[in-house]
Write a protein that holds these residues in place. Structure first.
Motif, short mmCIF file in Angstrom:
data_model
loop_
_atom_site.label_atom_id
_atom_site.label_comp_id
_atom_site.label_asym_id
_atom_site.label_seq_id
_atom_site.Cartn_x
_atom_site.Cartn_y
_atom_site.Cartn_z
N MET A 123 7.67 -3.41 -18.46
CA MET A 123 7.00 -3.91 -17.27
C MET A 123 7.07 -2.88 -16.16
SD MET A 123 7.74 -7.41 -15.08
CE MET A 123 9.34 -6.82 -14.49
N THR A 124 5.96 -2.63 -15.51
CA THR A 124 5.91 -1.67 -14.41
C THR A 124 6.30 -2.34 -13.10
OG1 THR A 124 4.17 -0.38 -15.47
CG2 THR A 124 4.42 -0.12 -13.10
N PHE A 125 7.21 -1.73 -12.38
CA PHE A 125 7.60 -2.19 -11.05
C PHE A 125 6.53 -1.72 -10.07
CE2 PHE A 125 9.76 -1.63 -6.98
CZ PHE A 125 10.51 -2.79 -6.86
N ARG A 126 5.86 -2.66 -9.42
CA ARG A 126 4.72 -2.33 -8.57
C ARG A 126 5.11 -2.36 -7.10
NH1 ARG A 126 -0.14 -6.11 -10.11
NH2 ARG A 126 -1.26 -4.54 -8.87
N ALA A 127 4.93 -1.23 -6.43
CA ALA A 127 5.26 -1.12 -5.01
C ALA A 127 3.98 -1.00 -4.19
CB ALA A 127 6.14 0.11 -4.77
N GLN A 128 3.78 -1.97 -3.31
CA GLN A 128 2.69 -1.91 -2.33
C GLN A 128 3.31 -1.62 -0.96
OE1 GLN A 128 -0.99 -4.77 -3.29
NE2 GLN A 128 0.84 -5.92 -2.75
N ILE A 129 2.70 -0.71 -0.22
CA ILE A 129 3.23 -0.37 1.09
C ILE A 129 2.11 -0.51 2.12
CG2 ILE A 129 4.45 1.34 2.49
CD1 ILE A 129 4.24 1.99 -1.20
N LEU A 130 2.29 -1.43 3.05
CA LEU A 130 1.35 -1.61 4.15
C LEU A 130 1.80 -0.71 5.29
CD1 LEU A 130 1.17 -5.51 4.01
CD2 LEU A 130 -0.57 -3.91 3.22
N THR A 131 0.95 0.25 5.66
CA THR A 131 1.37 1.31 6.56
C THR A 131 0.19 1.90 7.33
OG1 THR A 131 2.32 3.56 6.62
CG2 THR A 131 1.23 2.90 4.60
N LEU A 132 0.47 2.49 8.45
CA LEU A 132 -0.54 3.26 9.19
C LEU A 132 -0.60 4.69 8.69
CD1 LEU A 132 0.13 1.99 12.83
CD2 LEU A 132 -1.69 1.27 11.27
N TYR A 133 0.33 5.07 7.83
CA TYR A 133 0.40 6.45 7.33
C TYR A 133 0.54 6.46 5.80
CZ TYR A 133 1.08 7.37 12.25
OH TYR A 133 0.91 7.44 13.62
N PRO A 134 -0.50 6.08 5.09
CA PRO A 134 -0.42 6.01 3.62
C PRO A 134 -0.15 7.37 2.98
CG PRO A 134 -2.69 5.70 4.37
CD PRO A 134 -1.82 5.62 5.60
N GLU A 135 -0.45 8.45 3.71
CA GLU A 135 -0.21 9.79 3.15
C GLU A 135 1.28 10.09 2.99
OE1 GLU A 135 -0.93 10.27 7.63
OE2 GLU A 135 -1.75 9.07 5.98
N MET A 136 2.14 9.26 3.55
CA MET A 136 3.58 9.46 3.42
C MET A 136 4.11 9.00 2.05
SD MET A 136 5.00 8.43 7.23
CE MET A 136 6.70 8.91 6.86
N PHE A 137 3.24 8.40 1.23
CA PHE A 137 3.68 7.86 -0.06
C PHE A 137 2.88 8.46 -1.20
CE2 PHE A 137 4.66 4.87 3.26
CZ PHE A 137 5.94 4.47 2.96
N PRO A 138 3.52 8.81 -2.34
CA PRO A 138 4.93 8.58 -2.62
C PRO A 138 5.89 9.54 -1.93
CG PRO A 138 3.95 9.73 -4.45
CD PRO A 138 2.82 9.41 -3.49
N GLY A 139 5.37 10.64 -1.34
CA GLY A 139 6.26 11.55 -0.62
C GLY A 139 7.39 12.02 -1.49
N PRO A 140 8.64 11.93 -1.00
CA PRO A 140 9.78 12.39 -1.81
C PRO A 140 10.00 11.57 -3.07
CG PRO A 140 10.53 11.29 0.19
CD PRO A 140 9.06 11.50 0.35
N LEU A 141 9.38 10.40 -3.14
CA LEU A 141 9.51 9.59 -4.36
C LEU A 141 8.65 10.14 -5.49
CD1 LEU A 141 9.49 5.98 -2.86
CD2 LEU A 141 11.45 7.42 -3.44
N GLY A 142 7.90 11.19 -5.20
CA GLY A 142 7.09 11.83 -6.23
C GLY A 142 7.81 12.94 -6.96
#
Length: 246
Positions: A1-20
């Motif tokens: 099962m894939t763990f799904r992360a949704q992030i509501l943000t004004l700066y979507p370019e910050m993700f995945p960021g270091p999590l990549g």
């Protein structure tokens, strides 16, 4: 099962960021988790995509509007109805490792990132299911850095992300204590030796030393944790009898 992360943000370019990169990045490539940043401005109705306004009653800064945030939250809920919604705010309940483990065991999480002076309180009145969470007694420029911390803490616990399933069992907070000290080669570094017990090969003595060190460090550095740890170890006899009855 894939763990799904949704992030509501004004700066979507910050993700995945270091999590990549590193463990989280490899897990993302392998499909163990997914990252879906959502631009809050997409739910604004005016041509300028305005998401904030001045505080009622006066004061400095701007406040994120409840109507726009609610529209974003409702969209995210429709996409992932089973995922808990967490708002990053210094007014929230401090996150715990126990809560992180519970989140990591679920289908995923929707994270709402604050900015400016924070959220219009009516958002939480209208959506009491939103869990308000703090990453500590600090103030950040926005919730995105906190969201990265929260997601990293969850992702590393997903099956197959860490090398061994037991890798996190003795880490800080897992047993209610801070972790014991670690050492590695060389045995003698600038006249500082690795403790003899760790070189003894006696696993029972090593385990006892590590527990004693963890307890002492926790007592000195985190009296709040130490108090809870002691309380958990001392269970009244009446409680024991009640559990036996159950």
């Amino acid at each position: 099962m894939t763990f799904r992360a949704q992030i509501l943000t004004l700066y979507p370019e910050m993700f995945p960021g270091p999590l990549g990169i590193s463990l989280a990045g490899r897990a993302l490539e392998e499909g163990k988790w997914s990252c879906s940043p959502i631009q809050i401005r997409d739910f604004a109705g005016d041509k300028h995509r305005t998401v904030d306004d001045t505080p009622a009653g006066g004061g400095a800064g701007m406040v994120l509007r409840a109507d726009i945030l609610a529209a974003a939250v409702e969209h995210a809920s429709a996409v992932q109805p089973e995922s808990p919604i967490i708002a990053m705010t210094p007014r929230g309940t401090p996150i715990s490792q126990g809560r992180i483990r519970a989140l990591a065991a679920g289908p995923g999480v929707t994270v709402l990132c604050g900015r400016f002076e924070g959220f219009d309180e009516r958002l939480f009145d209208a959506h009491p299911e939103i869990e308000q969470v703090s990453m500590g007694d600090i103030i950040l420029s926005g919730g995105e850095i906190g969201a990265l911390m929260l997601l990293d803490a969850c992702i590393r616990l997903l099956p197959g992300v860490m090398g061994a399933s037991s890798s996190g069992d003795e880490e800080s907070f897992e047993q209610g204590l801070l972790e014991y000290p670690h050492y590695t080669r060389p045995n003698d570094w600038e006249g500082r030796m690795i403790p003899e017990v760790l070189r003894s090969g006696d696993h029972a003595k090593i385990a006892a030393w590590r527990k004693q060190q963890a307890e002492e460090i926790t007592r000195l550095r985190r009296p709040d944790l130490w108090g809870r740890y002691k309380d958990a170890r001392v269970q009244p006899a009446s409680d024991v009898r009640q559990k036996n009855k159950d």
